[in-house]
Design an enzyme around this catalytic site. Sequence first.
Site, PDB file in Angstrom:
ATOM      1  N   ARG A   1       0.701  13.954  13.865  1.00  0.00           N
ATOM      2  CA  ARG A   1       1.050  14.075  12.751  1.00  0.00           C
ATOM      3  C   ARG A   1       1.768  15.273  11.467  1.00  0.00           C
ATOM      4  NH1 ARG A   1      -1.536   9.029   9.284  1.00  0.00           N
ATOM      5  NH2 ARG A   1       0.218   9.110   8.961  1.00  0.00           N
TER       6      ARG A   1
ATOM      7  N   CYS B   1      -4.931   7.938   8.592  1.00  0.00           N
ATOM      8  CA  CYS B   1      -4.626   7.772  10.614  1.00  0.00           C
ATOM      9  C   CYS B   1      -4.866   8.437  11.430  1.00  0.00           C
ATOM     10  CB  CYS B   1      -3.825   6.144  10.753  1.00  0.00           C
ATOM     11  SG  CYS B   1      -4.508   4.271   9.606  1.00  0.00           S
TER      12      CYS B   1
ATOM     13  N   ARG C   1      -9.615   0.519   4.002  1.00  0.00           N
ATOM     14  CA  ARG C   1      -8.102   0.935   3.006  1.00  0.00           C
ATOM     15  C   ARG C   1      -6.809   0.405   3.123  1.00  0.00           C
ATOM     16  NH1 ARG C   1      -6.838   5.765   7.289  1.00  0.00           N
ATOM     17  NH2 ARG C   1      -5.250   6.336   5.410  1.00  0.00           N
TER      18      ARG C   1
ATOM     19  N   ASP D   1       4.334   0.265  11.888  1.00  0.00           N
ATOM     20  CA  ASP D   1       2.630  -0.571  11.603  1.00  0.00           C
ATOM     21  C   ASP D   1       2.880  -1.699  11.927  1.00  0.00           C
ATOM     22  OD1 ASP D   1       3.248   1.228   7.993  1.00  0.00           O
ATOM     23  OD2 ASP D   1       2.395   2.422  10.385  1.00  0.00           O
TER      24      ASP D   1
ATOM     25  N   LYS E   1       1.169  -1.151   0.227  1.00  0.00           N
ATOM     26  CA  LYS E   1       0.185   0.195  -0.108  1.00  0.00           C
ATOM     27  C   LYS E   1       0.978   0.726  -0.017  1.00  0.00           C
ATOM     28  CE  LYS E   1      -1.474   1.435   3.993  1.00  0.00           C
ATOM     29  NZ  LYS E   1      -1.064   3.121   4.498  1.00  0.00           N
ATOM     30  N   ASN E   2       2.197   1.399   0.955  1.00  0.00           N
ATOM     31  CA  ASN E   2       2.836   2.358   1.201  1.00  0.00           C
ATOM     32  C   ASN E   2       3.759   2.604  -0.048  1.00  0.00           C
ATOM     33  OD1 ASN E   2       0.883   3.006   3.208  1.00  0.00           O
ATOM     34  ND2 ASN E   2       2.887   2.279   4.935  1.00  0.00           N
TER      35      ASN E   2
HETATM   36  C1  EPZ Z   1       4.000   6.642   6.649  1.00  0.00           C
HETATM   37  O1  EPZ Z   1       3.843   7.616   7.176  1.00  0.00           O
HETATM   38  C2  EPZ Z   1       3.335   5.155   6.570  1.00  0.00           C
HETATM   39  N1  EPZ Z   1       2.179   5.994   5.888  1.00  0.00           N
HETATM   40  C3  EPZ Z   1       2.532   5.663   8.028  1.00  0.00           C
HETATM   41  O2  EPZ Z   1       1.747   3.722   7.733  1.00  0.00           O
HETATM   42  C4  EPZ Z   1       4.253   5.100   8.453  1.00  0.00           C
HETATM   43  O3  EPZ Z   1       3.306   4.616   9.452  1.00  0.00           O
HETATM   44  C5  EPZ Z   1       4.934   5.694   8.873  1.00  0.00           C
HETATM   45  O4  EPZ Z   1       5.168   6.535   7.386  1.00  0.00           O
HETATM   46  C6  EPZ Z   1       5.831   5.714   9.283  1.00  0.00           C
HETATM   47  O5  EPZ Z   1       6.600   4.372   9.331  1.00  0.00           O
HETATM   48  C7  EPZ Z   1       2.147   5.740   4.393  1.00  0.00           C
HETATM   49  O6  EPZ Z   1       3.640   6.104   3.639  1.00  0.00           O
HETATM   50  C8  EPZ Z   1       0.742   6.493   3.514  1.00  0.00           C
HETATM   51  P1  EPZ Z   1       6.320  10.049   9.221  1.00  0.00           P
HETATM   52  P2  EPZ Z   1       4.069   9.545   7.326  1.00  0.00           P
HETATM   53  O7  EPZ Z   1       6.546  10.927   8.895  1.00  0.00           O
HETATM   54  O8  EPZ Z   1       4.553   9.480   6.694  1.00  0.00           O
HETATM   55  C9  EPZ Z   1       6.709  13.459  12.780  1.00  0.00           C
HETATM   56  C10 EPZ Z   1      -0.172   3.050   7.246  1.00  0.00           C
HETATM   57  O9  EPZ Z   1      -0.445   1.969   8.904  1.00  0.00           O
HETATM   58  N2  EPZ Z   1       6.484  13.736  11.862  1.00  0.00           N
HETATM   59  O10 EPZ Z   1       7.955   8.749   8.601  1.00  0.00           O
HETATM   60  O11 EPZ Z   1       3.299  10.440   7.149  1.00  0.00           O
HETATM   61  C11 EPZ Z   1       4.973  12.060  12.731  1.00  0.00           C
HETATM   62  O12 EPZ Z   1       3.992  13.072  13.110  1.00  0.00           O
HETATM   63  C12 EPZ Z   1       0.814   4.414   7.494  1.00  0.00           C
HETATM   64  O13 EPZ Z   1       0.343   2.406   6.299  1.00  0.00           O
HETATM   65  C13 EPZ Z   1       6.551  15.062  12.585  1.00  0.00           C
HETATM   66  O14 EPZ Z   1       6.434  15.802  13.228  1.00  0.00           O
HETATM   67  O15 EPZ Z   1       4.938   9.335   8.786  1.00  0.00           O
HETATM   68  C14 EPZ Z   1       5.040  10.666  13.315  1.00  0.00           C
HETATM   69  O16 EPZ Z   1       5.306  10.949  14.660  1.00  0.00           O
HETATM   70  C15 EPZ Z   1       0.231   4.716   9.279  1.00  0.00           C
HETATM   71  N3  EPZ Z   1       6.807  15.876  11.347  1.00  0.00           N
HETATM   72  C16 EPZ Z   1       6.906  10.076  12.302  1.00  0.00           C
HETATM   73  O17 EPZ Z   1       6.698  12.046  12.463  1.00  0.00           O
HETATM   74  C17 EPZ Z   1       6.501  15.644   9.801  1.00  0.00           C
HETATM   75  O18 EPZ Z   1       6.778  17.133   9.372  1.00  0.00           O
HETATM   76  C18 EPZ Z   1       7.116   9.969  11.398  1.00  0.00           C
HETATM   77  O19 EPZ Z   1       6.649   9.544  10.874  1.00  0.00           O
HETATM   78  C19 EPZ Z   1       6.166  14.764   9.656  1.00  0.00           C
HETATM   79  C20 EPZ Z   1       6.202  13.866   9.720  1.00  0.00           C
END
Ligand code: EPZ
Length: 414
Positions: free
Chosen positions: A120, A115, A394, A303, A22-23
Site C-alpha cells: 500500500r 488492513c 472496523r 473488497d 464505511k469507505n
Molecule cells: C480503498 O483503499 C479502500 N479503503 C479499500 O477498502 C479498497 O480495497 C481499495 O480502496 C480499493 O478499492 C478505503 O476507502 C478506506 P487504492 P485505498 O489506493 O485507497 C496501490 C476495505 O476493506 N497504490 O485504490 O488504500 C495500492 O497498493 C478497504 O474496506 C499504489 O501503488 O486503495 C493497491 O495495490 C480495504 N500507490 C492499489 O493501488 C499509491 O499511491 C489500490 O489501492 C496508492 C495506491
Amino acid sequence: MAKLIVTGGKTLCGEVRLQTSKNATLALLAAGVLSEDKVTFLEVPDISDVNHMLCILRSMGAKTRYNGSALTVDYTQITPMVFEESCGKVRASVFLLGPLVGRFRQAELLAPGGCNIGARPLDIHAHIFQKLGCTYLQGERIRVQGEKLVGNKIRLRMPSVGATVNAVCAAVKAEGETVIENVAREPEICDLVAFLRKMGAKIQGEGTPQMIIQGVKKLHGTTYLPQRDRIEGGTFLAAMAITGGEGVILGVKPSYFSPVLEIFLKTACKIQCEDDKIYIRGKKSLAKGVSIKTGPYPGFPTDMQSVMIPVLTKCSSQSTLTETLFENRFSCALELTKMGANISVQKNVAFIRPSCLYGATVTAKDLRAAAGLAVGALAAEGESEILEMEHLLRGYENFQGKLSALGAKLEMFY
Ligand code: EPZ
C-alpha cells in the site's frame, strides 16, 4: 480480543437494511475539513474505523457531537498538524492530506495504517501534491507543504481510490482548473463529489475516467447522507447464497454491483433487482465453477473477494479468483482450508474446488477476511470459532445482530 462463535447449517432468510458506506463516510469525514464550518453526517455507522477517524479529527481541534446516529463535526478550529496515534490504525487517515492541503496549503500526519493486505505505497498521492506545486516528504510522518496550490493536468498511474480522494480535495481549492485523468470511478468517489458540490465545489466527470475541477476560494458547511455500504450488502448476499436461503438487501443500487450479481447468477443463485433492492435465493449446491478477476470499479471489487471465496466452495467444479489490486489478500482463503475448504493459492490466483466445510477454530487477519470466515462458518457443519474479530468491528455495524435476525446462530464475545 473479540471472537465469534458460529453454529453452521442454518438457512438464512429475511431482509437487511444496510449501514451507510464505511469507505464513503471516512472520505467525507476527511473532506469536511474543507468546509471550515460545521457539517452534519446522517446515519453514521457505529464502527471502529469511524471512531478512530473522529479521534484524529478531535486531536486536530474539531468538535464532534452525536444526536442519535446523526453526527455534527465543527471543523472551524482545525489545525493542519496531526499527532494522534490513531492515524496508524486506519488507512483513511491519509484522506486528510488533500483536504488539509486544500485548506492550509500544508499538512503533517503520521503515516497511515489499515488492513495488512499489501504494501500500500503512497507514490500516487505524492505525485498529485507535487503536480499541484507542493513538496511531499514521507518517513514515519508525512509532510506536504506548498506556498501556492496551482491547478494542473494530472494523470494517475492507476485509479487509486485514496489518491483520487486527495487529488479532488486538494484541487477544489487550487487556483484555476485541474484535470485529473485515470481517476477512481467507485460509487464512494461519486458520493464524495456530491458532498463537495453541496459545500460549493465546482467538479465535473465523477464516475468517468476524467474529472475537471475549477478551484474556488471558499466552501461551506452542509448536511449529508452517504450512500449505503455495497460491500456489506455483498456480504449478506453471500451469507444467504451459501446457506441456501433467500432474502433482500435494501438501500443499495444494483448498478453498483453488476460484476458481483453476475457471479451469483452464474453460480445458479436467483437474483431480482428493483430500484434500491436486491433479492437473492441461494442454493446449498451451486452450478459449475466461475473465473473471477478483481479490478478497479466497475470491475469485480477486491473488497468482495474474501466474502465470495467461501461461496465458490459450493460450486460443482473448480473456480479461480485472481486478485489484481493487493499482494496479500488471500488470508481468508488460507484460513478456510482449516474448515476443510479445498483451496490452493499460487501467486495472485486462488483455486477453489468443491468442498464440504466443517466447524473449526480460525483467525481473521483483516476486515474482509473476518467477514469471509463468518460466511464460511455459516455453511460449515458444526461450531466454528473465529478469533481476532476486532478486524470485523472496523467496518460492520451490528454484524451478528443482522445475521441473527436472518436466522443465524452465532454469538460475539468481546
Ligand atoms: C480503498 O483503499 C479502500 N479503503 C479499500 O477498502 C479498497 O480495497 C481499495 O480502496 C480499493 O478499492 C478505503 O476507502 C478506506 P487504492 P485505498 O489506493 O485507497 C496501490 C476495505 O476493506 N497504490 O485504490 O488504500 C495500492 O497498493 C478497504 O474496506 C499504489 O501503488 O486503495 C493497491 O495495490 C480495504 N500507490 C492499489 O493501488 C499509491 O499511491 C489500490 O489501492 C496508492 C495506491
